[in-house]
Design a protein around this motif. Structure first.
Motif, PDB file in Angstrom:
ATOM      1  N   LEU A 278     -10.285   0.459  -5.073  1.00 24.33           N
ATOM      2  CA  LEU A 278     -10.784  -0.157  -6.307  1.00 24.33           C
ATOM      3  C   LEU A 278     -10.916   0.882  -7.410  1.00 24.33           C
ATOM      4  CD1 LEU A 278     -13.458  -2.564  -4.776  1.00 24.33           C
ATOM      5  CD2 LEU A 278     -11.301  -3.212  -5.867  1.00 24.33           C
ATOM      6  N   GLU A 279     -11.394   2.086  -7.053  1.00 23.95           N
ATOM      7  CA  GLU A 279     -11.548   3.143  -8.058  1.00 23.95           C
ATOM      8  C   GLU A 279     -10.192   3.553  -8.632  1.00 23.95           C
ATOM      9  OE1 GLU A 279     -15.750   5.127  -6.487  1.00 23.95           O
ATOM     10  OE2 GLU A 279     -13.836   5.865  -5.692  1.00 23.95           O
ATOM     11  N   ARG A 280      -9.167   3.595  -7.761  1.00 24.89           N
ATOM     12  CA  ARG A 280      -7.823   3.972  -8.213  1.00 24.89           C
ATOM     13  C   ARG A 280      -7.042   2.780  -8.751  1.00 24.89           C
ATOM     14  NH1 ARG A 280      -7.123   6.334  -2.987  1.00 24.89           N
ATOM     15  NH2 ARG A 280      -5.585   4.700  -2.654  1.00 24.89           N
ATOM     16  N   GLU A 281      -7.646   1.576  -8.645  1.00 23.99           N
ATOM     17  CA  GLU A 281      -6.942   0.323  -8.999  1.00 23.99           C
ATOM     18  C   GLU A 281      -5.613   0.229  -8.266  1.00 23.99           C
ATOM     19  OE1 GLU A 281      -7.351  -1.078 -13.008  1.00 23.99           O
ATOM     20  OE2 GLU A 281      -8.711   0.560 -13.551  1.00 23.99           O
ATOM     21  N   ASP A 282      -5.654   0.561  -6.995  1.00 21.93           N
ATOM     22  CA  ASP A 282      -4.454   0.590  -6.158  1.00 21.93           C
ATOM     23  C   ASP A 282      -4.362  -0.726  -5.373  1.00 21.93           C
ATOM     24  OD1 ASP A 282      -2.497   1.015  -4.270  1.00 21.93           O
ATOM     25  OD2 ASP A 282      -3.135   3.076  -3.805  1.00 21.93           O
ATOM     26  N   GLU A 283      -3.744  -1.718  -5.999  1.00 23.05           N
ATOM     27  CA  GLU A 283      -3.712  -3.043  -5.382  1.00 23.05           C
ATOM     28  C   GLU A 283      -2.852  -3.087  -4.126  1.00 23.05           C
ATOM     29  OE1 GLU A 283      -3.110  -6.318  -8.008  1.00 23.05           O
ATOM     30  OE2 GLU A 283      -4.858  -5.778  -9.217  1.00 23.05           O
ATOM     31  N   ALA A 284      -1.816  -2.234  -4.075  1.00 26.65           N
ATOM     32  CA  ALA A 284      -0.948  -2.219  -2.890  1.00 26.65           C
ATOM     33  C   ALA A 284      -1.741  -1.761  -1.663  1.00 26.65           C
ATOM     34  CB  ALA A 284       0.251  -1.309  -3.128  1.00 26.65           C
ATOM     35  N   GLU A 285      -2.538  -0.699  -1.849  1.00 23.92           N
ATOM     36  CA  GLU A 285      -3.331  -0.172  -0.737  1.00 23.92           C
ATOM     37  C   GLU A 285      -4.450  -1.159  -0.350  1.00 23.92           C
ATOM     38  OE1 GLU A 285      -2.739   2.475   1.037  1.00 23.92           O
ATOM     39  OE2 GLU A 285      -4.589   2.467   2.221  1.00 23.92           O
ATOM     40  N   LEU A 286      -5.060  -1.771  -1.361  1.00 27.00           N
ATOM     41  CA  LEU A 286      -6.091  -2.789  -1.094  1.00 27.00           C
ATOM     42  C   LEU A 286      -5.498  -3.917  -0.261  1.00 27.00           C
ATOM     43  CD1 LEU A 286      -8.867  -4.109  -1.501  1.00 27.00           C
ATOM     44  CD2 LEU A 286      -8.114  -4.878  -3.756  1.00 27.00           C
TER      45      LEU A 286
ATOM     46  N   LEU B 254     -11.648  -9.096  -6.491  1.00 29.43           N
ATOM     47  CA  LEU B 254     -12.254  -7.767  -6.363  1.00 29.43           C
ATOM     48  C   LEU B 254     -11.894  -6.902  -7.566  1.00 29.43           C
ATOM     49  CD1 LEU B 254     -11.519  -7.198  -2.564  1.00 29.43           C
ATOM     50  CD2 LEU B 254     -13.766  -7.649  -3.577  1.00 29.43           C
ATOM     51  N   ALA B 255     -10.649  -7.014  -8.041  1.00 28.76           N
ATOM     52  CA  ALA B 255     -10.229  -6.233  -9.214  1.00 28.76           C
ATOM     53  C   ALA B 255     -11.010  -6.685 -10.449  1.00 28.76           C
ATOM     54  CB  ALA B 255      -8.728  -6.383  -9.429  1.00 28.76           C
ATOM     55  N   ALA B 256     -11.209  -7.995 -10.593  1.00 24.84           N
ATOM     56  CA  ALA B 256     -11.913  -8.518 -11.765  1.00 24.84           C
ATOM     57  C   ALA B 256     -13.389  -8.117 -11.759  1.00 24.84           C
ATOM     58  CB  ALA B 256     -11.781 -10.043 -11.822  1.00 24.84           C
TER      59      ALA B 256
END
Lengths: 281, 281
Positions: free
Chosen positions: A252-260, B227-229
């Motif tokens: 979430l901190e890196r906004e890494d949606e692929a890893e999430l 979660l991103a939002a």
């Protein structure tokens, strides 16, 4: 050799339920109990499950075929040296196995010690909560390192439980941290992480919140003793649990949606595989 | 001023259910929908809930009293500038409030924007899953900073929901992290912390494990976006969640039973208070 005389040490929920199941389903068996607590002793006496209920281990005779330690793990370890003179075999039913297996290996010779763990319970404690059907269809865990004699497996079958084999005490305790002890702490952490007042949470909470935090209402005494007895595995589990939370936070901190997405997928894959294994039982 | 014409933007589970509830319970109301997905559009048309189902926002007329954005939060924010010309007021039903409130405050003048959040849902998606009773007795959250006009509150009452007031978008999103978004991650962490194979877990798992890890089987797409939002609040929640796990671990490492007891008691106290608040509703 068929069992004839059984001594249940501790006539609480588990011991009382074993007494009821054994006396009703194996009527040729003579089942006695030891219960130090005067109130429990009187209640246990009225269950109709026990031929005699001794007030102390020392009063009981020494010719039992099997003694069952149905007391908390610390008490079971402490009592072992005094129980060994009372019965040919000694079985315990504690939810943590390493401390009792170490004690059994030290105190009991040959295959006299039978570590086991029936996965059964309910919210209430004591002989009044005992039920003949408590073990029905529930797993009763044994260790491959300490295989019990046929007559003990027969007894477990008669009370309605399913025999499940676990490699050894280590594997048992690690898996218990994963399916129970850690899970309880996860539930507690989920409610401790909230800053809002519980009333404000209740106003907005749905089934997800109520299910995941449900175990936080468990009584502390049992958990303090259980967590302490399985300390090493619970500590390792907590480290991995913290690492999982940190991994989610990092994505979430890196906004890494692929890893999430990968983390969510991995969790779902594991849950689905566990569900599939559960359904084929 | 009573509402006469309502446009539901997005005829999925929530939009479709609103259409059913409004058209059946407020028959004087004319309810239209916009649905870009051809399959959903055809299904929505057959619900019997909508007078017309437009294939694009641009095709719809510009004289609605209320437009309801029943689409994911990113889409709602994107569509807002194009929706504002279509209706006197614009309400959203997203589960995260800060992004949409910021957009409303920027794009809509006066009290034209009505941020809201009905706490209702089910596992299935799409118009075929829509139910007239989806909102029955469920909380429908509004912000005290953006109080809706009487006619909107009346509409929410007619679909059967309970109006619940939350101070502002920040408080809403923080509490959602606490009762839902964080709770889902807690469930995922609980299964990711296990080293044993899922089959071995299933063999020993009881209700505690199945309840706490249940949410790990949720589909990823919705969660990645949600979660991103609500990123900032979920990150803060995860920090507190990690701190709680570390506190439990520290008490076990130090064998500090008094401190462990305090943590367990605090968790139980909060859960019991939440339960009490829930029961008095």
């Amino acid at each position: 050799m068929a069992l004839k005389r059984v001594l249940i040490v501790g006539a609480g929920l588990i011991g009382g339920s074993m007494g009821l199941a054994l006396s009703r389903r194996m009527p040729h068996l003579e089942v006695d109990a030891v219960e130090q607590n005067a109130v429990y002793r009187e209640q246990a006496g009225r269950l109709g499950a026990f031929a005699r209920v001794w007030h102390a281990l020392e009063s009981a005779p020494s010719d039992y075929d099997l003694a069952v330690l149905a007391v908390p793990v610390d008490a079971a370890v402490q009592m072992l040296p005094r129980v060994r003179g009372k019965a040919t075999r000694v079985m315990d039913v504690c939810s943590v196995k390493r401390p009792i297996v170490q004690a059994m290996d030290r105190v009991l010779t040959g295959s006299r010690g039978v570590p086991s763990h029936p996965m059964a319970g309910k919210a209430q404690a004591g002989p009044l909560a005992a039920e003949e059907s408590l073990f029905e269809k529930r797993p009763w865990l044994f260790l491959e390192t300490h295989r019990p004699p046929e007559e003990v497996l027969h007894l477990v079958e008669r009370v309605g439980a399913r025999t499940v084999w676990v490699p050894d005490a280590e594997a048992h305790d690690r898996r218990m941290a994963e399916v129970s002890h850690g899970i309880h702490l996860a539930s507690q952490c989920a409610i401790l992480a909230a800053e809002s007042a519980p009333d404000a949470l209740a106003e907005m909470a749905g089934p997800a919140f109520w299910d995941v935090t449900r175990l936080a209402s468990s009584p502390s005494e049992f958990w303090i003793q259980t967590l302490a007895a399985n300390r090493d595995h619970v500590i390792s589990w907590l480290r991995r649990f913290e690492a999982a939370a940190q991994a989610f936070r990092a994505t979430l901190e890196r906004e890494d949606e692929a890893e999430l997405n990968m983390l969510l997928d991995e969790a779902r894959r594991r849950r689905k595989r566990a569900e599939a294994a559960r359904n084929t039982e």
